[in-house]
Design an enzyme around this catalytic site. Structure first.
Site, mmCIF file in Angstrom:
data_model
loop_
_atom_site.group_PDB
_atom_site.id
_atom_site.type_symbol
_atom_site.label_atom_id
_atom_site.label_comp_id
_atom_site.label_asym_id
_atom_site.label_seq_id
_atom_site.Cartn_x
_atom_site.Cartn_y
_atom_site.Cartn_z
ATOM 1 N N VAL A 137 -52.733 17.985 58.186
ATOM 2 C CA VAL A 137 -53.665 16.902 58.510
ATOM 3 C C VAL A 137 -53.239 15.573 57.892
ATOM 4 O O VAL A 137 -53.935 14.583 58.041
ATOM 5 C CB VAL A 137 -55.109 17.206 58.047
ATOM 6 C CG1 VAL A 137 -55.638 18.449 58.733
ATOM 7 C CG2 VAL A 137 -55.185 17.331 56.532
ATOM 8 N N GLU A 138 -52.099 15.562 57.192
ATOM 9 C CA GLU A 138 -51.651 14.305 56.592
ATOM 10 C C GLU A 138 -50.334 13.879 57.238
ATOM 11 O O GLU A 138 -50.321 13.336 58.323
ATOM 12 C CB GLU A 138 -51.570 14.449 55.067
ATOM 13 C CG GLU A 138 -52.944 14.804 54.485
ATOM 14 C CD GLU A 138 -52.986 14.858 52.970
ATOM 15 O OE1 GLU A 138 -52.583 13.886 52.317
ATOM 16 O OE2 GLU A 138 -53.423 15.891 52.420
ATOM 17 N N MET A 139 -49.181 14.199 56.648
ATOM 18 C CA MET A 139 -47.917 13.747 57.213
ATOM 19 C C MET A 139 -47.235 14.809 58.080
ATOM 20 O O MET A 139 -46.291 14.505 58.812
ATOM 21 C CB MET A 139 -47.014 13.239 56.086
ATOM 22 C CG MET A 139 -47.619 12.014 55.385
ATOM 23 S SD MET A 139 -46.873 11.622 53.771
ATOM 24 C CE MET A 139 -45.421 10.714 54.276
#
Lengths: 347, 347
Positions: A137-139
């Site tokens: 859900v980030e990078m």
């Protein structure tokens, strides 16, 4: 009305005189409670000697969106150095416009925390740096793809070589994290008004801020929020006395329990560092409270079992605003140019 | 094989000698074709006096994600000053992880373009700056919401007042755009190897680059790609001689026709500026070609009716790499702190 105004004026007058008279005593009390100024100079970190080459490389990596699968998200996207080292959002936007589970903590002064993340699951900044790069859900990237990306750009290869001299394999995911840690060590905010006052400049805090500091100490806030960072040193149940509502403490996020799987760690979080708190709304791991006074009031109820008056909460908040230090001034890096071997953006 | 190698060596040797001997002639030919160096100093722009206060404000706005509805996307997200002033993507990521219809053009040296956007629909940078802020697939904001955001932060109000002195209503969407334009005027890249060579330093270009320049001029590239920016001055049909495939020229994007609704403007685009082209892959408005040699070859076929040999395309590409200038060094701005009146992120 006139009587009320007079009483308020008298109360403030009394506070003012008391504060001025008691600077020395208040300073002693602060020091005894473990409050410390942000030191100048670079804080040494374990297993990662700080060199100019490494810090410079880390600055590039911190701002490089190509560490993400999309090529769109960098460390600075959620830890924005222009806005207090965080993103001013309840929870961060990540790959595919997903939002993360917890509020992005500031990177500023993070080196002074005993461990990283809200639940302390990373021992230090170099371990932390590997998390968001890989989080879906980030990078949303992989260590292998990051290494391919870095190796595809000759300038990065050369810079890793200089930052990690004598190593057989300098371009590695571990070294990426070490370089980012080295840069983050420079992201400290010394010389806040509180620090100036603690070091002997009586005039650096307003009378209201001194009164707020007095309340901060007397009400027991410093039991958890002390040290250089006014927090970040240990873990406590959120809702020690009274559990806040589900908006502030969502039942599905059990905090440090998810790391330790120990029943007593349910809803336990690292005490939030309060440095630069005036720049880093919204507050708490859920990021639902935008108002500093309200955040102080929630803490009174949840952690201290004290219903703070509006005046008390405002006075403590005013003190907390004295924890905003000199923000790091950073040159925006010129990043290495891509080659045909650089992985393409994966949206 | 040995014979081929010898012939290639002879060919290069001849090119080399010819190039060295003919620097003066090649320079005259370049100047006659309208090629110009990037000037030092600030380029004046219409109706927008450049002041230090305005440029400084523009720098902050350029990096401020709070100009977007989400609070996540800034001008720099797609015009990244660390990667040649664009985002190294086919088309940019915007609000809600949508992708835009065309490749993000570089902001570097954009002040030298006759008009902005691929279809020239904005007369200048201050008009351009208003577009992405409002585009649903980019920053998805409204002028009204931007003004509320800016007015919510006392530091912005003060800075707009200083940047637009004597105005009744300095905090406006128009002035936001003017400040961004003022900053963008500073984003120029002088002193590229080509510029040094054009100004008399024979050694600033390699022999291969001089040979590439010769081809660039002789093949007719400079008919569209001239001036300071090697392009950006006028509009031409993409596929003048032979229309490229649908991957490169998608039939649904009719270019300048969408602006003028004039039949002769179908598939017409502004000649792409070639400054810093080595930093700004992928190429063309569709952003599907990552390789500079291939982009040169496509241009030969589509615009000149010439099948360039691989060697010719590579030689021209090598010349184009001499158009990479000194990149602007920018201090990352410390942005104004939000207040309770600041609109919350709209994801």
């Amino acid at each position: 009305m006139r009587m009320t105004t007079l009483l308020v004026a008298l109360w403030f007058g009394a506070t003012s005189l008391a504060a001025v008279a008691d600077d020395a005593a208040l300073r002693d009390q602060s020091t005894s409670a473990g409050l410390k100024p942000v030191p100048y100079g670079l804080q040494p970190v374990s297993d990662n000697p700080l060199t100019r080459e490494k810090i410079e490389l880390g600055r590039m990596l911190f701002f490089d969106p190509r560490l993400s699968a999309s090529g769109f998200i960098s460390c600075n996207s959620c830890h924005n150095l222009g806005t207090g080292g965080d993103d001013n959002m309840p929870t961060s936007v990540g790959h595919g416009w997903q939002t993360g589970p917890r509020n992005s903590p500031t990177v500023l002064n993070a080196v002074f925390n005993a461990a990283q993340f809200w639940d302390g699951r990373a021992a230090d900044l170099k371990e932390q740096a590997k998390g968001p790069v890989q989080a879906g859900v980030e990078m949303a990237n992989t260590p292998e793809a990051v290494v391919v990306t870095l190796n595809s750009m000759p300038e990065y290869v050369e810079r890793f070589g200089r930052a990690f001299p004598g190593e057989d394999d300098p371009v590695s995911f571990d070294n990426m994290a070490k370089a980012i840690e080295a840069f983050e060590v420079t992201l400290v905010t010394p010389n806040a008004p509180f620090d100036q006052w603690l070091e002997g400049n009586d005039g650096a805090l307003s009378d209201k801020q001194k009164a707020g500091l007095g309340l901060f100490l007397d009400k027991g806030c410093a039991a958890c929020h002390s040290g250089i960072n006014f927090g970040g040193q240990d873990y406590y149940p959120f809702g020690l006395i009274k559990r806040p509502g589900a908006d502030i403490l969502p039942p599905e996020d059990k905090g440090r329990f998810q790391v330790t799987e120990t029943a007593s760690d349910e809803y336990v979080f690292r005490a939030a560092p309060l440095r630069n708190i005036a720049l880093t709304a919204p507050y708490f791991h859920s990021g639902q409270i935008w108002d500093l006074e309200q955040a102080v009031a929630v803490m009174g109820t949840a952690q201290l079992g004290t219903e703070l008056t509006d005046e008390e909460a405002a006075t403590i908040a005013e003190f907390l605003r004295s924890l905003t230090g000199e923000q790091p001034v950073v040159e925006y890096p010129l990043l290495p140019v891509e080659t045909a071997a650089t992985p393409k953006p994966q949206l």
